[in-house]
Design a protein around this motif. Structure first.
Motif: not given
Length: 85
Positions: A29-39, A41-45, A77-85
Motif C-alpha cells: 500500500i505504501e509503495a503504491v501510494g508513493a507511486d500514485l503521488t509521483r504520477i 506530480a508528473l501530471i500536475d507539472g 512497475s508492478g501494480l502501478v505500472g499495470n494500472f497506468l497502462k
C-alpha cells in the motif's frame, strides 16, 4: 439514468478500489501510494501530459504508448505500472 460524470466517477471508484485491494493483498500500500503521488506530480507539472490524458484528439493507442513510455522512463512497475497502462 446516470449522467456522464456519475458514470465516470463510478468507473474510477471501481478501478481505485481494485488497485487498493491488490496493493493490500501484496502488502504494498505504501509503495503504491508513493507511486500514485509521483504520477500525480508528473501530471500536475505538465500541461502536455494533462492534454494527452483528457483530449479526445489522441487515440487510445497513442495514449497507451505514451503512458507506457512514462511508466518505463520513471520506473513505475508492478501494480502501478499495470494500472497506468
Amino acid at each position: 439514468m446516470a449522467d456522464t460524470s456519475q458514470l465516470i466517477s463510478g468507473v474510477a471508484e471501481r478501478y481505485a478500489s481494485s488497485l487498493f485491494e491488490l496493493a493490500l493483498d501484496a502488502g504494498s500500500i505504501e509503495a503504491v501510494g508513493a507511486d500514485l503521488t509521483r504520477i500525480q506530480a508528473l501530471i500536475d507539472g505538465s500541461d502536455d501530459l494533462k492534454r494527452l490524458i483528457v483530449s479526445p484528439v489522441f487515440s487510445a493507442d497513442d495514449q497507451f504508448k505514451a503512458i507506457s513510455a512514462l511508466v518505463e522512463k520513471f520506473g513505475f512497475s508492478g501494480l502501478v505500472g499495470n494500472f497506468l497502462k
